[in-house]
Design a protein around this motif. Structure first.
Motif, mmCIF file in Angstrom:
data_model
loop_
_atom_site.group_PDB
_atom_site.id
_atom_site.type_symbol
_atom_site.label_atom_id
_atom_site.label_comp_id
_atom_site.label_asym_id
_atom_site.label_seq_id
_atom_site.Cartn_x
_atom_site.Cartn_y
_atom_site.Cartn_z
ATOM 1 N N GLU A 122 0.845 -1.200 0.000
ATOM 2 C CA GLU A 122 0.000 0.000 0.000
ATOM 3 C C GLU A 122 0.882 1.253 0.000
ATOM 4 O O GLU A 122 0.576 2.239 -0.680
ATOM 5 N N LEU A 126 1.105 4.844 -2.375
ATOM 6 C CA LEU A 126 1.100 6.229 -1.899
ATOM 7 C C LEU A 126 2.362 6.955 -2.344
ATOM 8 O O LEU A 126 2.318 8.123 -2.724
ATOM 9 N N ALA A 129 2.125 7.786 -6.212
ATOM 10 C CA ALA A 129 1.060 8.654 -6.725
ATOM 11 C C ALA A 129 1.595 10.034 -7.150
ATOM 12 O O ALA A 129 1.251 10.512 -8.240
ATOM 13 N N GLU A 142 -6.233 12.768 -13.841
ATOM 14 C CA GLU A 142 -7.185 11.669 -13.987
ATOM 15 C C GLU A 142 -6.496 10.324 -13.771
ATOM 16 O O GLU A 142 -7.010 9.451 -13.078
ATOM 17 N N THR A 144 -3.798 9.758 -12.028
ATOM 18 C CA THR A 144 -3.434 9.587 -10.622
ATOM 19 C C THR A 144 -4.643 9.185 -9.793
ATOM 20 O O THR A 144 -4.560 8.307 -8.938
ATOM 21 N N TRP A 145 -5.766 9.847 -10.072
ATOM 22 C CA TRP A 145 -6.990 9.539 -9.329
ATOM 23 C C TRP A 145 -7.382 8.080 -9.515
ATOM 24 O O TRP A 145 -7.654 7.358 -8.576
ATOM 25 N N LYS A 146 -7.372 7.645 -10.786
ATOM 26 C CA LYS A 146 -7.710 6.255 -11.075
ATOM 27 C C LYS A 146 -6.743 5.319 -10.372
ATOM 28 O O LYS A 146 -7.148 4.323 -9.783
ATOM 29 N N VAL A 148 -4.790 5.775 -7.689
ATOM 30 C CA VAL A 148 -4.906 5.716 -6.232
ATOM 31 C C VAL A 148 -6.196 5.007 -5.839
ATOM 32 O O VAL A 148 -6.200 4.130 -4.981
ATOM 33 N N LEU A 149 -7.298 5.348 -6.497
ATOM 34 C CA LEU A 149 -8.578 4.772 -6.075
ATOM 35 C C LEU A 149 -8.655 3.277 -6.405
ATOM 36 O O LEU A 149 -8.957 2.462 -5.535
ATOM 37 N N SER A 152 -6.117 1.362 -4.309
ATOM 38 C CA SER A 152 -6.469 1.309 -2.885
ATOM 39 C C SER A 152 -7.592 0.327 -2.646
ATOM 40 O O SER A 152 -7.551 -0.461 -1.699
ATOM 41 N N VAL A 153 -8.606 0.364 -3.520
ATOM 42 C CA VAL A 153 -9.717 -0.571 -3.354
ATOM 43 C C VAL A 153 -9.218 -1.999 -3.560
ATOM 44 O O VAL A 153 -9.539 -2.912 -2.793
ATOM 45 N N ALA A 156 -7.311 -3.034 -0.623
ATOM 46 C CA ALA A 156 -8.201 -3.311 0.509
ATOM 47 C C ALA A 156 -8.673 -4.762 0.440
ATOM 48 O O ALA A 156 -8.800 -5.440 1.454
ATOM 49 N N TYR B 152 -14.846 3.900 -0.115
ATOM 50 C CA TYR B 152 -13.605 3.181 0.201
ATOM 51 C C TYR B 152 -13.428 3.074 1.718
ATOM 52 O O TYR B 152 -13.078 2.008 2.243
ATOM 53 N N GLU B 156 -13.162 -0.216 4.231
ATOM 54 C CA GLU B 156 -12.104 -0.409 5.227
ATOM 55 C C GLU B 156 -12.701 -0.673 6.607
ATOM 56 O O GLU B 156 -12.172 -1.478 7.371
ATOM 57 N N ILE B 159 -13.571 -4.289 6.727
ATOM 58 C CA ILE B 159 -12.387 -5.136 6.872
ATOM 59 C C ILE B 159 -11.855 -5.051 8.301
ATOM 60 O O ILE B 159 -11.450 -6.052 8.890
ATOM 61 N N ILE B 188 -3.939 11.591 0.741
ATOM 62 C CA ILE B 188 -3.524 11.770 -0.647
ATOM 63 C C ILE B 188 -4.739 11.944 -1.534
ATOM 64 O O ILE B 188 -4.773 12.801 -2.421
ATOM 65 N N ILE B 192 -5.648 15.035 -4.006
ATOM 66 C CA ILE B 192 -6.023 14.884 -5.413
ATOM 67 C C ILE B 192 -7.383 15.523 -5.669
ATOM 68 O O ILE B 192 -7.595 16.182 -6.690
ATOM 69 N N LEU B 208 -13.907 12.857 -15.722
ATOM 70 C CA LEU B 208 -12.607 12.204 -15.852
ATOM 71 C C LEU B 208 -12.747 11.084 -16.867
ATOM 72 O O LEU B 208 -12.841 9.925 -16.519
#
Lengths: 473, 213
Positions: A122, A126, A129, A142, A144-146, A148-149, A152-153, A156, B152, B156, B159, B188, B192, B208
């Motif tokens: 993880e 970070l 990014a 765009e 970076t957003w994609k 990270v999201l 991250s998901v 998870a 998100y 978490e 979890i 972060i 963003i 986007l």
């Protein structure tokens, strides 16, 4: 004292944020050199870690560590020349993040504890990014957003998987530390249902980060929007780190006698990735996206080989090492093309052979290597995987693999020929500085040398690593 | 017999329905903060004979999940002055119905697992599964980028519920590392978000879409 390998870049990375850009560049190369020396020392001396519950030297980790170290050193030399040639906004953030990225990836290779591994992977998301957002354009935002999201998901999910693996220990009434090495010993006593569930979640989670289809959607965007040295690190090293998480969990599955469950899943994900890459690579209009899809293809091949096991697992390891060397060289070369032509579109380039001959050699060499031409390592890796697939009776899978490889080769060749030989508008030569090409030559040469002469310690380590997942001759 | 834990967990389940029905971002953040607190106190009621260290750890978790993370996002919203709708792809009433179905489904699904602690609390596993599913739902059914981050966080939370209560062996230092990672991730994302707002003058993720095949 193994931990020092990732602590050094951690500190220099944190320092680079506050130091002037010139010192930051120096720090980048210096840290790369020190890191390489330390990694070689770790490889030869095998020192004991300070926190043996969390960190350990494993053969697969050592292999990745050496690849990361070598790659980062060469990329850092390239980065200096690249930074001089291109104006970056807030260069200190870039160099600092590069070093932190190195630290987190090194931590992944050394971690043995299932949760520390998660934290480290993880943390790579970070740390990387800001690298993708370096150009500060709407498109890079765009991407970076994609990145990270989605990551991250995905990660998870891997966290949930890791938790489920520990639940498998609780249900099976096993008392052991939750490190990969300890779990492999007691794997047979763990509850198989929870362990299977844990593996699936970990595969989906780390598979997202590794770029396995259908969770790969962040990868082409991130790789094309990041500056080339960062793309080289993302593709050459980060994907390996994510694979390491899957590899280690697969090791537990094998120790538990559940390879009949994990193998086919890996094979299916591998085939989906290869097919997806073959579908999308044909209509690419940007050369960096094209290379990104080639990474997805190679990750698919590696997952396929790992799933088949035996000779295939050995081939997957070979592919992993050589893909890192070759793909990072290709991404660095794509940086030269971008600097020279000022566009990521294939259409805007042309006559690379005439206008940038040194870059052309690196580009064409990399293309030949990544398509699996004989003198390079990918050829051996892919050959072993195909042989293993036929031996194991995966005829349909092997045929799919070979067909997709043909399509991908056609797609790559079409675009590479266009970039290299299409008559451009102006025949003027573009100046190329030497330090912008020789790191690529060094990477390709390493791949070439490793095919003809592999040091015995390297060979033994690979064999040792894959023997845990039923690999070998 | 109904345990105290089940009462608390039912609040978490209710928070899912509230979050699906809330149309404004500040309201959604408040629901998430409440949910973070509820989820964080569960270990206090489940694990017997907690050491002082564990109690301190639980309180730190509570502070981060219930106050710091929602606070971060709230500040991010305030800074860029968005007090807007969550831009649903699935409408609110349909969302609430989906939430109810999700909870029922999670309860059915949880019967198939032979989980430790099932004697202590009947709602634990269903709540964890429902939170995971609900987080996914928010990620898919809302176009607003902030609502996606909140989804998100909800995942978490689910979890965390599986992690801390099922497994006693994960050492606190490791759990703390996970918490810090999540916190850094959210920060972060907040950065963003501000940049997305500045660049696109909106946080609607429908904008986007330049990078695609």
């Amino acid at each position: 004292m193994v931990e020092i390998v990732f602590l050094i870049p951690l500190f220099t990375g944190a320092a680079a944020f506050f130091l002037p850009p010139k010192i930051g560049r120096l720090l980048l190369v210096l840290t790369g050199a020190v890191h390489l020396i330390l990694s070689v020392m770790v490889w030869t001396a095998r020192p004991a870690p300070i926190f043996p519950e969390y960190f350990a030297l494993t053969p697969e980790g050592l292999l990745s560590l050496l690849v990361i170290s070598l790659l980062f050193f060469l990329i850092s030399i390239y980065t200096i020349a690249y930074l001089k040639a291109s104006e970056l906004w807030r260069e200190t953030i870039f160099t600092g993040s590069m070093l932190l990225f190195l630290a987190t990836m090194t931590m992944v290779t050394l971690s043995d504890h299932i949760m520390v591994m998660w934290i480290a992977i993880e943390a790579t998301t970070l740390a990387s990014a800001p690298l993708i957002y370096t150009h500060r354009s709407a498109a890079s935002l765009e991407a970076t957003w994609k990145y990270v999201l989605i990551c991250s998901v995905g990660i998870a999910m891997a966290l949930l998987g890791s938790v489920l693996v520990t639940v498998a220990m609780d249900v099976g009434n096993v008392d052991a530390p939750i490190s990969f090495s300890a779990m492999a010993v007691v794997a047979r006593q763990m509850d198989p249902v929870w362990l299977k569930a844990g593996f699936v979640f970990i595969l989906v989670g780390y598979g997202t980060k590794m770029g396995l289809a259908p969770m790969h959607t962040w990868l082409p965007d991130a790789h094309s929007e990041a500056p080339s040295p960062a793309s080289a690190l993302l593709s050459g090293v980060l994907l390996n780190c994510a694979y390491l998480g899957i590899f280690k969990t697969n090791k537990i599955m094998h120790a538990a006698g559940l390879e009949g469950f994990s193998g086919p899943i890996l094979v299916v994900f591998g085939l989906i990735s290869i097919t997806a890459a073959a579908t999308f690579i044909l209509k690419q209009t940007e050369y960096k996206r094209m290379l990104a899809y080639s990474s997805i293809e190679n990750m698919g091949i590696i997952a396929f080989g790992t799933g088949i096991g035996g000779l295939g697992a050995y081939g997957a390891m070979i592919c992993l090492i050589h893909h890192s060397l070759i793909k990072s060289s290709l991404f660095l070369t794509s940086g030269n093309i971008l600097l020279g032509f000022g566009s990521r579109l294939i259409q805007q380039t042309g006559d690379l052979a005439g206008r940038m001959p040194k870059t052309f050699i690196a580009f064409f060499g990399g293309f030949a290597a990544i398509s699996g031409f004989p003198p390079f390592g990918i050829f051996i890796g892919e050959l072993l995987i195909v042989v293993a697939a036929f031996r194991a009776g995966h005829y349909v899978g092997a045929v799919f693999l070979l067909l997709s490889l043909c399509v991908i080769f056609a797609g790559l060749a079409h675009n590479v020929m266009k970039i290299s030989f299409d008559p451009g508008d102006t025949p003027a030569r573009i100046t190329e500085s030497a330090s912008l090409v020789w790191p690529q030559y060094a990477l390709l040469a390493t791949s070439l040398v490793l095919c003809f002469w592999m040091p015995d310690t390297l060979y033994q380590t690979i064999k040792h690593a894959v023997s845990a997942i039923g690999g070998g001759f | 017999m109904i345990h105290a834990v089940d009462t608390i967990l039912s609040l978490a389940l209710l928070s899912i329905l509230f979050s699906f029905g809330s149309s404004r971002l500040p309201a959604l953040i408040k629901v998430l903060a409440f949910q973070g607190i509820v989820v964080s106190v569960v270990p206090l009621f489940i694990v017997q004979d907690m050491s002082t260290g564990s109690i301190v750890f639980t309180l730190v978790t509570l502070a981060i999940r219930g106050i710091v993370i929602p606070g971060c996002i709230y500040l991010a919203i305030k800074k860029v002055a968005i007090q807007r709708e969550v831009e649903p792809i699935v409408g609110y009433h349909a969302s609430i119905l989906a939430g109810l179905l999700l909870i029922v489904g999670a309860t059915f699904a949880s019967h198939h697992f032979d989980a430790p602690y099932s004697a202590v609390s009947v709602l634990l596993l269903p709540t964890a599964i429902a939170l995971l599913g609900a987080g996914m739902f928010l990620l898919m059914a809302r176009r607003n980028a902030i609502a996606m981050v909140l989804g998100y966080i909800m995942m978490e939370n689910g979890i965390y519920l599986v992690g801390t209560t099922f497994s006693i062996r994960a050492r606190h230092i490791v759990e703390f590392g996970i918490l810090l990672d999540v916190l850094a991730g959210v920060m972060i994302m907040a950065v963003i978000l501000q940049n997305i707002k500045q660049t696109f003058d909106d946080v609607d993720t429908a904008r986007l879409r330049t990078l695609k095949e």
